[in-house]
Design a protein around this motif. Structure first.
Motif, mmCIF file in Angstrom:
data_model
loop_
_atom_site.group_PDB
_atom_site.id
_atom_site.type_symbol
_atom_site.label_atom_id
_atom_site.label_comp_id
_atom_site.label_asym_id
_atom_site.label_seq_id
_atom_site.Cartn_x
_atom_site.Cartn_y
_atom_site.Cartn_z
ATOM 1 N N VAL A 123 17.055 -12.731 -19.594
ATOM 2 C CA VAL A 123 17.038 -14.195 -19.593
ATOM 3 C C VAL A 123 17.829 -14.726 -18.400
ATOM 4 C CG1 VAL A 123 17.729 -16.269 -20.852
ATOM 5 C CG2 VAL A 123 16.763 -14.343 -22.100
ATOM 6 N N GLY A 124 19.017 -14.159 -18.167
ATOM 7 C CA GLY A 124 19.840 -14.607 -17.046
ATOM 8 C C GLY A 124 19.191 -14.352 -15.699
ATOM 9 N N VAL A 125 18.562 -13.187 -15.545
ATOM 10 C CA VAL A 125 17.886 -12.871 -14.277
ATOM 11 C C VAL A 125 16.719 -13.836 -14.040
ATOM 12 C CG1 VAL A 125 16.503 -11.141 -13.061
ATOM 13 C CG2 VAL A 125 18.587 -10.453 -14.258
ATOM 14 N N GLY A 126 15.939 -14.107 -15.091
ATOM 15 C CA GLY A 126 14.846 -15.064 -14.958
ATOM 16 C C GLY A 126 15.347 -16.438 -14.576
ATOM 17 N N TYR A 127 16.443 -16.848 -15.194
ATOM 18 C CA TYR A 127 17.041 -18.154 -14.895
ATOM 19 C C TYR A 127 17.445 -18.256 -13.423
ATOM 20 C CZ TYR A 127 20.414 -22.028 -15.249
ATOM 21 O OH TYR A 127 21.110 -23.197 -15.063
ATOM 22 N N PHE A 128 18.176 -17.264 -12.936
ATOM 23 C CA PHE A 128 18.674 -17.343 -11.557
ATOM 24 C C PHE A 128 17.588 -17.016 -10.533
ATOM 25 C CE2 PHE A 128 22.842 -16.937 -13.711
ATOM 26 C CZ PHE A 128 23.403 -18.105 -13.200
ATOM 27 N N LEU A 129 16.498 -16.380 -10.953
ATOM 28 C CA LEU A 129 15.379 -16.183 -10.044
ATOM 29 C C LEU A 129 14.788 -17.525 -9.625
ATOM 30 C CD1 LEU A 129 13.472 -14.191 -8.622
ATOM 31 C CD2 LEU A 129 12.023 -14.254 -10.658
ATOM 32 N N VAL A 130 14.754 -18.474 -10.546
ATOM 33 C CA VAL A 130 14.272 -19.815 -10.218
ATOM 34 C C VAL A 130 15.163 -20.453 -9.152
ATOM 35 C CG1 VAL A 130 13.853 -22.140 -11.120
ATOM 36 C CG2 VAL A 130 13.211 -20.139 -12.475
ATOM 37 N N TRP A 131 16.473 -20.307 -9.313
ATOM 38 C CA TRP A 131 17.394 -20.873 -8.328
ATOM 39 C C TRP A 131 17.300 -20.142 -6.983
ATOM 40 C CZ3 TRP A 131 19.564 -25.421 -8.736
ATOM 41 C CH2 TRP A 131 19.730 -25.976 -10.009
ATOM 42 N N GLY A 217 15.386 -21.891 -16.356
ATOM 43 C CA GLY A 217 15.664 -22.133 -14.946
ATOM 44 C C GLY A 217 14.898 -23.325 -14.410
ATOM 45 N N LEU A 218 13.616 -23.437 -14.780
ATOM 46 C CA LEU A 218 12.806 -24.561 -14.320
ATOM 47 C C LEU A 218 13.329 -25.880 -14.869
ATOM 48 C CD1 LEU A 218 9.212 -23.047 -14.593
ATOM 49 C CD2 LEU A 218 10.394 -23.723 -12.494
ATOM 50 N N HIS A 219 13.574 -25.927 -16.172
ATOM 51 C CA HIS A 219 14.073 -27.167 -16.770
ATOM 52 C C HIS A 219 15.401 -27.580 -16.158
ATOM 53 C CE1 HIS A 219 11.096 -28.076 -19.779
ATOM 54 N NE2 HIS A 219 11.158 -26.871 -20.308
ATOM 55 N N CYS A 220 16.298 -26.620 -15.975
ATOM 56 C CA CYS A 220 17.624 -26.951 -15.487
ATOM 57 C C CYS A 220 17.623 -27.275 -13.990
ATOM 58 C CB CYS A 220 18.598 -25.824 -15.798
ATOM 59 S SG CYS A 220 18.880 -25.639 -17.568
ATOM 60 N N SER A 221 16.726 -26.678 -13.215
ATOM 61 C CA SER A 221 16.625 -27.053 -11.802
ATOM 62 C C SER A 221 16.068 -28.462 -11.666
ATOM 63 C CB SER A 221 15.751 -26.053 -11.042
ATOM 64 O OG SER A 221 14.432 -26.034 -11.557
ATOM 65 N N TYR A 222 15.119 -28.832 -12.557
ATOM 66 C CA TYR A 222 14.632 -30.213 -12.562
ATOM 67 C C TYR A 222 15.763 -31.170 -12.935
ATOM 68 C CZ TYR A 222 9.939 -28.144 -12.755
ATOM 69 O OH TYR A 222 8.800 -27.423 -12.492
ATOM 70 N N CYS A 223 16.503 -30.795 -13.973
ATOM 71 C CA CYS A 223 17.595 -31.640 -14.456
ATOM 72 C C CYS A 223 18.657 -31.853 -13.377
ATOM 73 C CB CYS A 223 18.221 -31.006 -15.694
ATOM 74 S SG CYS A 223 19.597 -31.912 -16.410
ATOM 75 N N CYS A 224 18.894 -30.823 -12.555
ATOM 76 C CA CYS A 224 19.938 -30.873 -11.526
ATOM 77 C C CYS A 224 19.412 -31.349 -10.179
ATOM 78 C CB CYS A 224 20.573 -29.498 -11.355
ATOM 79 S SG CYS A 224 21.439 -28.909 -12.808
#
Length: 284
Positions: A123-131, A217-224
């Motif tokens: 989950v963490g790797v997928g999240y930071f892959l978006v960033w 990652g997508l939701h949080c990159s949009y949010c930020c």
């Protein structure tokens, strides 16, 4: 050895202890990862600051993050930027990501502790892959803009006002319904954007973990989006800007009333944008 509980169910005597150990290990690893990424970010930013910045028309300076040094190739500069970007994002996003990872671990409860650890990593790797993908997109844009600003003095003189306008827009974005929806997804607010089920029925497999990390990652990159714009225009490797943006992201994600916190943060950003514009007009 199993025994029958007072309610008729079967319990494993060591299970509560295993869960406690797993919980402590999770938070210990998270704290260690944050400490290491923060330390590397501080060292990188300090090293880049020691190299100096280029004075530009309009009374501002350009970061060396967008400039190729003597003997450095463009692929080397891109790799250096991407490495710094990923480490910086780990340090900035981890404080608000840890509670989401913990909720994920609770949702997939029932699997083995070792497997649960690997699923959490996915989950963490997928999240930071978006960033990381965002950093890949940001680098050529930053280099292109830097080249234009060095070649066109008129454009360079307009940068301070442009920064103020971008900060103002980023602050206004904090008050929109679009921001509220994205923030609800990052907070996994019930009734608005629940990404995990209320019952522990979330699939405990690698594909589901990977997809969940990417969605987060997508939701949080949009949010930020607005706060990330501020980071990019105000100083991508400025420790003060990073600290302020990190605090803003963490507060609006974890505060009891996230939308209200986002609006308070937005008011401060709008005020900062107005001050930057006034200052830029005065210097001009």
């Amino acid at each position: 050895m199993e025994h029958v509980s007072a309610t008729g169910g079967r319990e494993m005597p060591g299970r509560p202890i295993d869960m406690l150990v797993s919980q402590r290990a999770f938070f210990a690893v998270s704290a260690l990862l944050f400490a290491v990424s923060a330390a590397v970010t501080i060292v990188s930013a300090t090293s880049m600051s020691a190299m100096g910045e280029m004075a530009m028309p309009g009374g501002w300076t350009m970061s060396t993050a967008w400039m190729r040094m003597c003997g450095q190739t463009w692929p080397g500069l891109a790799a250096s930027f991407l490495g710094m970007w990923i480490v910086m994002m780990v340090a900035m996003m981890l404080p608000s990501l840890v509670p989401m990872l913990w909720r994920y671990r609770q949702a997939v409860g029932g699997t083995g502790e070792a497997r649960l650890g690997w699923l959490t990593v996915l989950v963490g790797v997928g999240y930071f892959l978006v960033w990381a993908a965002l950093g890949v997109a940001v680098f050529p844009l930053g280099v292109a803009l830097a080249a234009l600003e060095m070649e066109l003095p008129a454009l360079a003189r307009a940068v301070p006002i442009a920064i103020g306008v971008i900060v103002l827009i980023a602050g206004a974005l904090q008050f929109t319904e679009w921001k509220a929806r994205r923030l609800a997804c990052c907070r996994e607010a019930r009734g608005r954007c629940l990404m995990l089920p209320a019952s522990p029925a979330f699939p405990a497999d690698a594909a589901a973990a990977w997809r969940h990390g990417l969605r987060l990652g997508l939701h949080c990159s949009y949010c930020c989006a607005g706060l990330t714009m501020i980071l990019l225009v105000a100083g991508v490797m400025d420790l003060r800007v990073m600290a302020v943006v990190t605090a803003a992201i963490t507060v609006e994600r974890l505060a009891p009333h996230g939308e209200r916190a986002a609006r308070v943060i937005g008011a401060g950003i709008v005020g900062g944008g107005v001050l930057l514009i006034v200052r830029a007009v005065g210097l001009g």
